[in-house]
Design an enzyme around this catalytic site. Sequence first.
Site, mmCIF file in Angstrom:
data_model
loop_
_atom_site.group_PDB
_atom_site.id
_atom_site.type_symbol
_atom_site.label_atom_id
_atom_site.label_comp_id
_atom_site.label_asym_id
_atom_site.label_seq_id
_atom_site.Cartn_x
_atom_site.Cartn_y
_atom_site.Cartn_z
ATOM 1 N N MET A 132 0.840 -1.203 0.000
ATOM 2 C CA MET A 132 0.000 0.000 0.000
ATOM 3 C C MET A 132 0.876 1.255 0.000
ATOM 4 O O MET A 132 1.798 1.347 -0.806
ATOM 5 C CB MET A 132 -0.990 -0.089 1.162
ATOM 6 C CG MET A 132 -1.772 -1.423 1.076
ATOM 7 S SD MET A 132 -3.280 -1.502 2.048
ATOM 8 C CE MET A 132 -3.600 -3.272 1.955
ATOM 9 N N SER A 133 0.621 2.185 0.887
ATOM 10 C CA SER A 133 1.340 3.461 0.775
ATOM 11 C C SER A 133 2.809 3.389 1.172
ATOM 12 O O SER A 133 3.519 4.391 1.052
ATOM 13 C CB SER A 133 0.630 4.537 1.595
ATOM 14 O OG SER A 133 -0.589 4.871 0.971
ATOM 15 N N MET A 134 3.276 2.242 1.645
ATOM 16 C CA MET A 134 4.726 2.108 1.801
ATOM 17 C C MET A 134 5.407 2.239 0.441
ATOM 18 O O MET A 134 6.606 2.550 0.373
ATOM 19 C CB MET A 134 5.071 0.767 2.444
ATOM 20 C CG MET A 134 4.512 0.613 3.846
ATOM 21 S SD MET A 134 5.343 -0.670 4.808
ATOM 22 C CE MET A 134 4.788 -2.169 3.964
ATOM 23 N N THR A 135 4.631 1.982 -0.626
ATOM 24 C CA THR A 135 5.155 2.210 -1.979
ATOM 25 C C THR A 135 5.675 3.639 -2.120
ATOM 26 O O THR A 135 6.683 3.883 -2.793
ATOM 27 C CB THR A 135 4.029 1.986 -3.010
ATOM 28 O OG1 THR A 135 3.354 0.767 -2.719
ATOM 29 C CG2 THR A 135 4.575 1.962 -4.424
ATOM 30 N N LYS A 136 4.966 4.593 -1.495
ATOM 31 C CA LYS A 136 5.387 5.992 -1.581
ATOM 32 C C LYS A 136 6.822 6.169 -1.091
ATOM 33 O O LYS A 136 7.604 6.927 -1.678
ATOM 34 C CB LYS A 136 4.464 6.868 -0.730
ATOM 35 C CG LYS A 136 3.026 6.951 -1.203
ATOM 36 C CD LYS A 136 2.201 7.837 -0.270
ATOM 37 C CE LYS A 136 0.792 8.082 -0.795
ATOM 38 N NZ LYS A 136 -0.063 6.890 -0.793
#
Lengths: 438, 438
Positions: free
Chosen positions: B155-159
């Site tokens: 999820m937003s760890m991709t950021k």
Amino acid sequence: MLTLKTRISLLLLIGLLLYGFAWATPSAPLSAEDSDPRKLGWMTGSPPAADKLVMQPDSNFFSFPKLRWTVCHIRELMPTKQVSRGIGPVIPLPYKYDAGIDILSFLPLGASEPMTWAESLAENYTDGMLIIHKGKIVYERYFGCLNEDGKHAAMSMTKSMTGLLAEILVVEGVLDEQAKAASIVPELASSAFGSATVRQVMDMTTALDYSEDYADPQADIWAYSKAANPLPKPLGYSGPNGYFEYLQTVKQQGEHGEKFGYKTINTDALGWIISRITGKNLAELFSERIWSHLGAEQDAYLTVDAKGTAFAGGGLSAGLRDLGRIGLLLLNDGVINGTRLFPKEVVTRIRAGGDKNAFAKAGYKTLPGGSYRSMWWVFHNQHGSYAARGVHGQTIYIDPTAEMVIVRFASYPSAKNAKIDPTSLPAYQAVAEYLLKK
Amino acid sequence: MLTLKTRISLLLLIGLLLYGFAWATPSAPLSAEDSDPRKLGWMTGSPPAADKLVMQPDSNFFSFPKLRWTVCHIRELMPTKQVSRGIGPVIPLPYKYDAGIDILSFLPLGASEPMTWAESLAENYTDGMLIIHKGKIVYERYFGCLNEDGKHAAMSMTKSMTGLLAEILVVEGVLDEQAKAASIVPELASSAFGSATVRQVMDMTTALDYSEDYADPQADIWAYSKAANPLPKPLGYSGPNGYFEYLQTVKQQGEHGEKFGYKTINTDALGWIISRITGKNLAELFSERIWSHLGAEQDAYLTVDAKGTAFAGGGLSAGLRDLGRIGLLLLNDGVINGTRLFPKEVVTRIRAGGDKNAFAKAGYKTLPGGSYRSMWWVFHNQHGSYAARGVHGQTIYIDPTAEMVIVRFASYPSAKNAKIDPTSLPAYQAVAEYLLKK
């Protein structure tokens, strides 16, 4: 007049089905060099320009020359399921390069002029070529979209993996090859498959009222395509959803066991049979029994339908050397890296081949005297060679006499192997004879 | 009245966007044990029964409890692009299990009763938990859909991965953090991003007229969702196609640089910037610069839009231990397995944090005194801890003082980290203090 959604479905599924497409080849397609996807620049740029896009539904991504990009990028176009290599060590294949192979000469079937092995690579729009002799890589090349850490569509070679799994289950006594399919998958009872034996399904000697004539808009392949499409069904669609629902609609035409008929739906029926009997989907089963024991370099993957069912008849993508490991596993009668994965009898039964008379009725001109057994093509030549084959030039070619495995990935403009065999099968034989003298 | 196709798009994109969903949580969701996807039997059977299907467009696959299956199976639902680990050897992480961690006690934020570490796992619907101390795995658990050779949505760890790549390029002098985004991506000139600096995009201090309020059917997030959907666009759709086209439509509201505003589109703009400047798509760049040098056990992957653009803001799926390697890479200031992948200054700059005043204006109650820098959350606590964070409980938590990395995958029913932090952040601190005494 087809709706946009229907057209989208058809186009996508041409890709999904990956086999047998009677291709509308232009009289002179671009050469391998001129159709190189790197040269044509497909999908380059951020974002790719409109005329470089392959992914959009109106771009017909499975047509040549876009095909040459697509074969390495199936997962970017549709949902897929991993075939895990596990997380153990990679077991490298040793090398012993042989510079003599490129200059080998052979006479293509029906030709009057010889061709060199090196020339045959471009002639066949080769994307990857691997030759293993006595366990060592003697030749390896990458072209087009492929490189050593990439994956390529295996197309109908997927069938041979499904057939291998089934043959393993037969030899282990888990799957009764004489059982009627309906006794294992009751949902198939009222379909043509219901009264066929597992063996008839495995050898594609079922009698199916099913047409794969792509030129006929009423052909069954289109209904199959729509059913298998993993995208949401179009509004008003009321047909079967997924491989398994479609298979139940197939009617019988003629008597089982009399004639070989190369129809992909047999493999999907076999996929259902072995999934039901093992309680595992095909991707898990393939990983558990084969892929995770190869010391493979890469995971592989299978495309899926909208219910997550793997496409047993054509959905595999994998790395070149990893399919070399599959070839070695067969060449060595079920042993790889010193570990036996299944009894020798599995390979013995495949190599013995199927019903030659049933095969002859199908009229494959480049495969005289051959047969089809457990989803493998058996040449019945003096070397005892057999192969996994897929359209557009895919092959795992195993020559037990020469202790040789050839794996070729390709993106030949036409889907007809009858056009590719003339510059392939004699070439493989020439390499085998050359290596036999080493 | 939404059309079926529109509803399908919205449902699919709830999944695709993977963040910030103001979840309609029932007052008492099923417990972690009762919502275990193995117990609920999602996608089991050949084919799965209708009430076990997660994949169909009407099944809302990203809602709890189906969410608990989906987080391990993103690639089976949509097109994805590989982040290759390469084909080199896996470099195993050493183990030194610590049985004392499970019985550690901590006081959840705002609670009067303590909780043990072991209790916090189920409380947070943990799917995978990894603790590395001084380079050795001291704790590792898998639950729900995850196992050691599986992958989970980051999820937003991709950021934070996108931000790391950008920070590397800044330190290397390839990317000018003070340049206006439009000077690198001219297509952004008339959007809000055009006048923002690269640094403002990296730190999400851009002033964007953009709402992620899922309760509002007119919110911008829905237009973004439709644009990003990799499935064929519905008939009559005339909006932007893909992340990059959407970003060009975003208007400015207020002044850049004044306030932290957590909006995923910043990361997709940053993804565009670094793709343009390097000439590589994000999946290739991430593999080349980071993933292929980790000795990773598995490939990772990114979801893509209909033009093959990777979802920089939330599309990553990866294995638990492999994200542990990412944490170690940061903890060790850019070195892993004895190899330096980027200058130490990259980590120094991330750890220094962003503008605390700008962050305070956003009102994160569980993160007082924190900041956001290069898509990483910086706690500014005594241990100098910082983290990658994603909704439903994803985290890579790095504590330099304790020489500790924690990686958690989870599928908490609500997307709000403010609900998960109270039983997480004090727990991490308790483990850090325990390990400091070892």
